[in-house]
Structure formats: C-alpha cells, structure tokens
Design a protein around this motif. Structure first.
Motif, PDB file in Angstrom:
ATOM      1  N   MET A 181       0.740  -1.184   0.064  1.00 52.44           N
ATOM      2  CA  MET A 181      -0.088   0.090   0.066  1.00 52.44           C
ATOM      3  C   MET A 181       0.886   1.452  -0.078  1.00 52.44           C
ATOM      4  N   ASN A 182       0.717   2.276  -0.998  1.00 50.94           N
ATOM      5  CA  ASN A 182       1.539   3.332  -0.764  1.00 50.94           C
ATOM      6  C   ASN A 182       0.477   4.405  -0.613  1.00 50.94           C
ATOM      7  N   VAL A 183       0.807   5.434   0.273  1.00 47.03           N
ATOM      8  CA  VAL A 183       0.171   6.583   0.997  1.00 47.03           C
ATOM      9  C   VAL A 183       0.640   7.683   0.542  1.00 47.03           C
ATOM     10  N   SER A 184       0.314   8.647  -0.033  1.00 50.27           N
ATOM     11  CA  SER A 184       1.024  10.067  -0.048  1.00 50.27           C
ATOM     12  C   SER A 184       0.493  11.063   0.932  1.00 50.27           C
ATOM     13  N   PHE A 185       1.522  11.807   1.388  1.00 51.38           N
ATOM     14  CA  PHE A 185       1.202  12.907   2.482  1.00 51.38           C
ATOM     15  C   PHE A 185       1.591  14.238   1.814  1.00 51.38           C
ATOM     16  N   THR A 186       1.029  15.257   2.319  1.00 57.06           N
ATOM     17  CA  THR A 186       1.507  16.547   2.199  1.00 57.06           C
ATOM     18  C   THR A 186       2.781  17.027   2.627  1.00 57.06           C
ATOM     19  N   LYS A 187       3.408  17.987   2.443  1.00 56.27           N
ATOM     20  CA  LYS A 187       4.651  18.157   3.258  1.00 56.27           C
ATOM     21  C   LYS A 187       4.382  18.613   4.720  1.00 56.27           C
ATOM     22  N   LYS A 188       3.058  19.187   5.034  1.00 58.28           N
ATOM     23  CA  LYS A 188       2.824  19.553   6.331  1.00 58.28           C
ATOM     24  C   LYS A 188       2.543  18.401   6.980  1.00 58.28           C
ATOM     25  N   GLN A 189       1.686  17.450   6.429  1.00 57.54           N
ATOM     26  CA  GLN A 189       1.714  16.046   7.119  1.00 57.54           C
ATOM     27  C   GLN A 189       2.765  15.363   7.462  1.00 57.54           C
ATOM     28  N   GLU A 190       3.432  15.323   6.574  1.00 55.71           N
ATOM     29  CA  GLU A 190       5.105  14.606   6.685  1.00 55.71           C
ATOM     30  C   GLU A 190       5.884  15.340   8.135  1.00 55.71           C
ATOM     31  N   GLU A 191       5.802  16.608   8.253  1.00 57.04           N
ATOM     32  CA  GLU A 191       6.298  17.500   9.002  1.00 57.04           C
ATOM     33  C   GLU A 191       5.722  17.024  10.598  1.00 57.04           C
ATOM     34  N   TYR A 192       4.478  16.981  10.510  1.00 59.51           N
ATOM     35  CA  TYR A 192       3.829  16.728  11.654  1.00 59.51           C
ATOM     36  C   TYR A 192       4.022  15.294  12.137  1.00 59.51           C
ATOM     37  N   ILE A 193       4.251  14.149  11.375  1.00 56.38           N
ATOM     38  CA  ILE A 193       4.332  12.996  11.353  1.00 56.38           C
ATOM     39  C   ILE A 193       5.856  13.061  12.172  1.00 56.38           C
ATOM     40  N   THR A 194       6.735  13.618  11.409  1.00 55.70           N
ATOM     41  CA  THR A 194       8.306  13.541  11.966  1.00 55.70           C
ATOM     42  C   THR A 194       8.207  14.179  13.233  1.00 55.70           C
ATOM     43  N   GLU A 195       7.456  15.240  13.436  1.00 61.02           N
ATOM     44  CA  GLU A 195       7.491  16.069  14.902  1.00 61.02           C
ATOM     45  C   GLU A 195       6.835  15.109  15.946  1.00 61.02           C
ATOM     46  N   GLN A 196       6.023  14.357  15.753  1.00 60.32           N
ATOM     47  CA  GLN A 196       5.263  13.407  16.681  1.00 60.32           C
ATOM     48  C   GLN A 196       6.399  12.446  17.094  1.00 60.32           C
ATOM     49  N   VAL A 197       7.019  11.969  16.166  1.00 54.48           N
ATOM     50  CA  VAL A 197       8.066  10.771  16.473  1.00 54.48           C
ATOM     51  C   VAL A 197       9.263  11.499  17.174  1.00 54.48           C
ATOM     52  N   ALA A 198       9.600  12.848  17.110  1.00 57.27           N
ATOM     53  CA  ALA A 198      10.759  13.378  17.543  1.00 57.27           C
ATOM     54  C   ALA A 198      10.260  13.689  19.057  1.00 57.27           C
ATOM     55  N   THR A 199       9.007  13.764  19.493  1.00 52.72           N
ATOM     56  CA  THR A 199       8.590  13.863  20.885  1.00 52.72           C
ATOM     57  C   THR A 199       8.959  12.588  21.916  1.00 52.72           C
ATOM     58  N   GLY A 200       9.263  11.545  21.259  1.00 51.18           N
ATOM     59  CA  GLY A 200       9.428  10.337  21.800  1.00 51.18           C
ATOM     60  C   GLY A 200       8.293   9.528  22.327  1.00 51.18           C
ATOM     61  N   GLU A 201       6.936  10.115  21.759  1.00 46.69           N
ATOM     62  CA  GLU A 201       5.671   9.325  22.085  1.00 46.69           C
ATOM     63  C   GLU A 201       5.533   8.297  21.101  1.00 46.69           C
ATOM     64  N   TYR A 202       6.069   8.522  19.938  1.00 45.08           N
ATOM     65  CA  TYR A 202       6.065   7.079  19.012  1.00 45.08           C
ATOM     66  C   TYR A 202       7.470   6.730  18.554  1.00 45.08           C
ATOM     67  N   GLN A 203       7.551   5.551  18.327  1.00 41.65           N
ATOM     68  CA  GLN A 203       8.838   5.069  17.912  1.00 41.65           C
ATOM     69  C   GLN A 203       9.332   5.238  16.532  1.00 41.65           C
ATOM     70  N   ASN A 204       7.953   5.218  15.649  1.00 40.76           N
ATOM     71  CA  ASN A 204       8.299   5.377  14.046  1.00 40.76           C
ATOM     72  C   ASN A 204       7.029   6.159  13.329  1.00 40.76           C
ATOM     73  N   ASN A 205       7.148   6.566  12.184  1.00 39.96           N
ATOM     74  CA  ASN A 205       6.150   6.818  11.401  1.00 39.96           C
ATOM     75  C   ASN A 205       4.824   6.039  11.391  1.00 39.96           C
ATOM     76  N   SER A 206       5.150   4.804  11.331  1.00 38.89           N
ATOM     77  CA  SER A 206       3.888   3.816  11.250  1.00 38.89           C
ATOM     78  C   SER A 206       2.935   3.779  12.567  1.00 38.89           C
ATOM     79  N   GLU A 207       3.858   4.151  13.710  1.00 41.15           N
ATOM     80  CA  GLU A 207       2.825   4.289  14.774  1.00 41.15           C
ATOM     81  C   GLU A 207       2.334   5.636  14.937  1.00 41.15           C
ATOM     82  N   VAL A 208       2.443   6.672  14.331  1.00 41.42           N
ATOM     83  CA  VAL A 208       1.732   7.803  14.403  1.00 41.42           C
ATOM     84  C   VAL A 208       0.356   7.695  13.593  1.00 41.42           C
ATOM     85  N   ILE A 209       0.785   7.136  12.278  1.00 37.79           N
ATOM     86  CA  ILE A 209      -0.431   6.766  11.464  1.00 37.79           C
ATOM     87  C   ILE A 209      -1.416   5.693  12.009  1.00 37.79           C
TER      88      ILE A 209
END
Length: 74
Positions: free
Chosen positions: A1-29
């Motif tokens: 499965m391929n999923v496309s995100f906007t730049k803002k969405q990608e940044e948000y996902i990256t920020e969430q992982v950076a908080t340490g609450e999530y281990q990776n992008n998949s967990e955020v999704i």
C-alpha cells in the motif's frame, strides 16, 4: 500500500516521532487511524440518536414546502 502525504503532514508525523511518544512514522499513522475510527463511530452514533429523536417525536403540522420556504427567507 502506498500513501501520499502533504509536506505539512510529513512534518507533523516527524514532529510526533521526535517527541518520543512514537517510535516510528507507522505508529503515528496507526494511532491517527484508531482515533479516526473512534471519531467516525461517535459521529454516526450521534446522528442515529438525532434521527431516532425525530422519528419518535411529535408530528409537525408544517409541510416540507413550509420548512424549505422558511429557510429561504432567512
């Protein structure tokens, strides 16, 4: 499965992982999808309750045309 995100969405996902609450992008999704499912269920349940109220409520003496016309005149 391929999923496309906007730049803002990608940044948000990256920020969430950076908080340490999530281990990776998949967990955020996965969390976002879980919350979306909860939200959709609540919206649908709320709509069903409102529809039920309408079906079980008293009959209105107004016709559909009266109601539409009153909305146009606002």
């Amino acid at each position: 499965m391929n999923v496309s995100f906007t730049k803002k969405q990608e940044e948000y996902i990256t920020e969430q992982v950076a908080t340490g609450e999530y281990q990776n992008n998949s967990e955020v999704i996965r969390d976002a999808l879980r919350l979306h499912k909860i939200y959709r269920s609540k919206v649908i349940d709320d709509l069903r309750r409102e529809i039920e109220k309408g079906w079980n409520g008293p009959d209105s003496p107004r016709t559909m045309e009266d109601i539409i016309e009153s909305k146009k005149n606002r």
